[in-house]
Structure formats: C-alpha cells, structure tokens
Design an enzyme around this catalytic site. Structure first.
Site, short mmCIF file in Angstrom:
data_model
loop_
_atom_site.label_atom_id
_atom_site.label_comp_id
_atom_site.label_asym_id
_atom_site.label_seq_id
_atom_site.Cartn_x
_atom_site.Cartn_y
_atom_site.Cartn_z
N ASP A 71 -71.69 -36.44 -4.74
CA ASP A 71 -70.46 -35.71 -4.50
C ASP A 71 -70.42 -35.28 -3.04
OD1 ASP A 71 -71.43 -32.61 -4.51
OD2 ASP A 71 -72.46 -33.70 -6.11
N ASP A 160 -64.16 -27.43 -10.13
CA ASP A 160 -65.40 -26.81 -9.67
C ASP A 160 -65.23 -25.30 -9.79
OD1 ASP A 160 -67.60 -25.85 -8.32
OD2 ASP A 160 -67.14 -26.80 -6.40
N GLU A 162 -67.44 -21.90 -10.04
CA GLU A 162 -68.80 -21.41 -9.81
C GLU A 162 -68.75 -20.14 -8.99
OE1 GLU A 162 -71.00 -23.38 -6.56
OE2 GLU A 162 -69.59 -25.05 -6.83
#
Length: 272
Positions: A71, A160, A162
């Site tokens: 990634d 994503d 987090e």
C-alpha cells in the site's frame, strides 16, 4: 511636575535579564503540540500502528497460500512498480483521499502504474470523522479516484479507520457515534459503487473506539494491521481476515501486506 523614580541598580538589571533569559530557555525546551502534529493530508495506512499496537492476542491462522501486496501514499512518490512486480507483489492499494480536503498528488502514477504492470489495485480513503460526515467523505472518495469498475483488476475501495494523527485517538467521538459514522460511510459508498468497502483497522483501535463492534463483519472484508509475526486477535465478528498489513519496513515500498488466499481469490474480490 514630572515624577523622578530611582533607576534600578546595574545588579538588579542584570538579575532581571538573567531571569528573562532563563524563562526563554525553558520555553525552548518544552514540547510543542503544534510542532508534533503532522500537517493535514499527510496520514497514511498504519500511521499509528507502530506507536500504539504491539504483539498481543491469540494467533489466528490464515490460508496456507497468501499473496503479497503493498500500500502506498504520497510519501512514496513515484513508485517503481516493475521492481515490485518482479519481487512477487501482485496487488496494491493507493491512497486517494483524506477527509474532504485532500487528494494524493501521486495518485495517477501509483494507481495507473500498478495496473499497467499487471497488478490488481484499489484505492483507499483515510477517514477523519471529526471533520465531515461519513457520507460526505464517501462521496469525496468516489469522486476523486475511489470508484470501482468490473474489469477484474480493480479492488473495492478501502476505508482506513485508525488512530487520529492530528488529535484524540477516537476523533472526539463516543463508540456509538463512531459506529454510526462508519456505517454512514459504508452505506454511501455501496450506494455509489455497488460494492461493500473494505475496512482497514487495528484490533486495539477498533476495540477502543467502536467498543469492538461486530456488525460490519458480514458484508465488509477485513484488512487488519499488526506489525508482528502473527496477525493476532481479530476485531469482533470477523472469523478471518482478508488482508493483513504485516510490516512498515519492506523492500522498495515499506508497507507490505498479505492477501489471505491465492491470486485467484484476489481476482474474486475484484470481481465482486
């Protein structure tokens, strides 16, 4: 009539100057919150994993066969995709957007470059739940590279979600508010693309900030982050992971990942 005040003695003036210099020196040594906070747009997959997550939990076995992936974000700049392909990397995720205020300036080179060497690739969005709604960010993501096409080479978009690199870990939200924000994003993304988005997260963050909510496991593939020899305990609801970000110090590109299955399973996810 002017009032004449006695002028401080030279010794007193020197003492006062010394006190000011000492105070200034102390200020220079104090940590600066602003200096420690990265600029908006600089976040990337796993930015907080090394600092917040360690080796813990019960190992969960994956398939015997796994497929290597990477990634990337703007931090990697122009990526040497032929080198990665030759090393055995067969799939990639590229940061497209963050919040509703940032697009990756290297997105075209990274997204198209990975495709052109033969990789199956997808785009991801770095969530900032404290700035705008989940729906607004899903729309922004789809409008700036996060869409999906049935070409057998495009993976569904990834959320994503987090640690907050710009402030409080959970973005100032309660666990129920965080779950609602994530649901808002996922629902909008599916309405726009017809696909269920992948969820990228770490078990410790998910537990802290969603209360270890298990309601997304039935539809949304799990991409779990843990820099260790085993993937460890998974978030609630998911019996297995689809992808695992296992290191931030790989060759050529730091962030490397394992797909939990052979290459034909990567193709199957791309095809829906």
């Amino acid at each position: 009539m002017p009032v004449h005040r006695p002028r401080p003695s030279r010794g007193r003036r020197l003492a006062a100057l010394g006190s000011l210099l000492a105070a200034f020196s102390l200020l220079l040594t104090l940590p600066s919150a602003a200096a420690d906070t990265p600029p908006r747009g600089s976040a990337y997959l796993g930015m907080g994993v090394a600092d917040h997550d360690g080796e813990h939990g019960t190992p969960v076995p994956g398939d015997a066969t796994q497929t290597e992936g990477v990634d990337v974000s703007s931090h990697q700049g122009n990526v040497a995709w032929p080198t990665l392909w030759s090393s055995g990397v067969k799939w990639a995720y590229v940061k497209a957007t963050e919040g509703t205020y940032y697009t990756n300036p290297y997105f075209a080179q990274q997204y198209n470059g990975s495709y052109n060497v033969g990789m199956i690739r997808g785009a991801y969005h770095f969530a900032t739940p404290d700035t705008t709604s989940g729906a607004a960010q899903a729309d922004y993501f789809v409008d700036h590279g996060g869409g999906w096409s049935r070409d057998g080479k495009t993976l569904p978009g990834a959320l994503d979600i987090e640690w907050n690199p710009y402030g409080a870990s959970c973005y100032g939200k309660t666990q129920s508010q965080m779950v609602s924000w994530i649901r808002d994003f996922l629902t909008t993304y599916k309405a726009r693309t017809g696909r269920d988005a992948v969820i990228y997260t770490a078990t410790s963050w998910w537990t802290e900030c969603t209360g270890n909510y298990g309601g997304f496991a039935g539809a949304n593939p799990l991409w779990v982050a843990r820099y260790a020899s085993t993937v460890g305990t998974l978030p609630a609801g998911w019996p297995y992971y689809t992808m695992w970000q296992y290191t931030s110090s790989g060759p050529t590109v730091g962030d490397h990942d394992k797909f939990n299955g052979a290459l034909d399973r990567v193709v199957a996810l791309a095809n829906g």
